[in-house]
Design a protein around this motif. Sequence first.
Motif, short mmCIF file in Angstrom:
data_model
loop_
_atom_site.label_atom_id
_atom_site.label_comp_id
_atom_site.label_asym_id
_atom_site.label_seq_id
_atom_site.Cartn_x
_atom_site.Cartn_y
_atom_site.Cartn_z
N MET A 1 -5.27 1.70 -9.14
CA MET A 1 -4.20 0.82 -8.74
C MET A 1 -3.40 1.51 -7.64
O MET A 1 -3.19 2.71 -7.66
CB MET A 1 -3.31 0.54 -9.95
N LYS A 2 -2.96 0.74 -6.66
CA LYS A 2 -2.20 1.25 -5.51
C LYS A 2 -0.81 0.62 -5.51
O LYS A 2 -0.63 -0.52 -5.95
CB LYS A 2 -2.90 0.88 -4.19
N ARG A 3 0.18 1.36 -5.00
CA ARG A 3 1.56 0.89 -5.00
C ARG A 3 2.26 1.29 -3.71
O ARG A 3 2.06 2.38 -3.18
CB ARG A 3 2.31 1.48 -6.20
N PHE A 4 3.11 0.38 -3.24
CA PHE A 4 3.96 0.64 -2.07
C PHE A 4 5.39 0.34 -2.47
O PHE A 4 5.68 -0.74 -3.01
CB PHE A 4 3.55 -0.27 -0.90
N ASP A 5 6.30 1.28 -2.22
CA ASP A 5 7.73 1.08 -2.48
C ASP A 5 8.41 0.73 -1.17
O ASP A 5 8.37 1.51 -0.20
CB ASP A 5 8.33 2.35 -3.08
N GLY A 6 9.03 -0.45 -1.12
CA GLY A 6 9.67 -0.94 0.10
C GLY A 6 10.66 0.03 0.71
O GLY A 6 10.73 0.17 1.93
N GLY A 7 11.43 0.71 -0.12
CA GLY A 7 12.43 1.64 0.38
C GLY A 7 11.86 2.85 1.08
O GLY A 7 12.57 3.55 1.80
N SER A 8 10.57 3.10 0.91
CA SER A 8 9.95 4.24 1.60
C SER A 8 9.79 3.98 3.09
O SER A 8 9.59 4.91 3.86
CB SER A 8 8.59 4.58 0.97
N LEU A 9 9.91 2.72 3.50
CA LEU A 9 9.77 2.36 4.91
C LEU A 9 10.97 1.58 5.43
O LEU A 9 11.37 1.74 6.58
CB LEU A 9 8.49 1.52 5.11
N ILE A 10 11.55 0.77 4.58
CA ILE A 10 12.66 -0.10 4.98
C ILE A 10 13.92 0.36 4.25
O ILE A 10 14.03 0.18 3.03
CB ILE A 10 12.35 -1.58 4.63
N PRO A 11 14.86 0.97 4.96
CA PRO A 11 16.07 1.47 4.31
C PRO A 11 16.77 0.37 3.49
O PRO A 11 16.96 -0.75 3.97
CB PRO A 11 16.95 1.93 5.48
N ALA B 1 15.65 -1.25 0.93
CA ALA B 1 14.75 -2.14 0.19
C ALA B 1 14.47 -1.53 -1.18
O ALA B 1 14.18 -0.34 -1.30
CB ALA B 1 13.46 -2.34 0.96
N ASN B 2 14.54 -2.34 -2.22
CA ASN B 2 14.30 -1.82 -3.57
C ASN B 2 13.14 -2.51 -4.26
O ASN B 2 13.02 -2.48 -5.47
CB ASN B 2 15.57 -1.89 -4.41
N TRP B 3 12.25 -3.12 -3.50
CA TRP B 3 11.10 -3.80 -4.07
C TRP B 3 9.86 -2.91 -3.97
O TRP B 3 9.82 -1.95 -3.23
CB TRP B 3 10.84 -5.13 -3.36
N HIS B 4 8.87 -3.23 -4.77
CA HIS B 4 7.58 -2.56 -4.67
C HIS B 4 6.47 -3.58 -4.88
O HIS B 4 6.70 -4.65 -5.45
CB HIS B 4 7.46 -1.41 -5.68
N LEU B 5 5.30 -3.24 -4.37
CA LEU B 5 4.13 -4.10 -4.52
C LEU B 5 2.98 -3.26 -5.03
O LEU B 5 2.83 -2.11 -4.64
CB LEU B 5 3.74 -4.73 -3.17
N GLN B 6 2.16 -3.87 -5.87
CA GLN B 6 1.02 -3.18 -6.44
C GLN B 6 -0.21 -4.06 -6.34
O GLN B 6 -0.12 -5.28 -6.42
CB GLN B 6 1.30 -2.91 -7.93
N ALA B 7 -1.36 -3.44 -6.17
CA ALA B 7 -2.63 -4.17 -6.13
C ALA B 7 -3.76 -3.18 -6.40
O ALA B 7 -3.55 -1.96 -6.39
CB ALA B 7 -2.83 -4.85 -4.78
N GLU B 8 -4.93 -3.71 -6.60
CA GLU B 8 -6.10 -2.88 -6.88
C GLU B 8 -6.55 -2.05 -5.68
O GLU B 8 -7.03 -0.94 -5.84
CB GLU B 8 -7.27 -3.74 -7.37
N SER B 9 -6.38 -2.58 -4.48
CA SER B 9 -6.88 -1.86 -3.30
C SER B 9 -5.78 -1.65 -2.27
O SER B 9 -4.79 -2.37 -2.23
CB SER B 9 -8.02 -2.66 -2.65
N GLU B 10 -6.00 -0.66 -1.42
CA GLU B 10 -5.07 -0.39 -0.33
C GLU B 10 -4.95 -1.59 0.59
O GLU B 10 -3.86 -1.95 1.03
CB GLU B 10 -5.54 0.84 0.45
#
Length: 64
Positions: free
Chosen positions: A1-11, A13-22
């Motif tokens: 499973m892969k995850r991206f945290d919005g705040g890591s790129l957009i100051p 932002a407190n959302w995150h997204l997850q999916a099976e693939s990059e």
Amino acid sequence: MKRFDGGSLIPGANWHLQAESEAEVVRKVIERMRTEHGETDIRPDMVERIKERIVDVSDNGTRH
């Protein structure tokens, strides 16, 4: 499973997204950036910055 945290790129932002693939995470992030953050032009360097911030997570959401 892969995850991206919005705040890591957009100051602020407190959302995150997850999916099976990059690729699916990148697609979801770009869609969200267009609909919620008004981005109209997603440049190749932005895609690379998204990919750099994607992390592996276990099924229960913890990073590894």
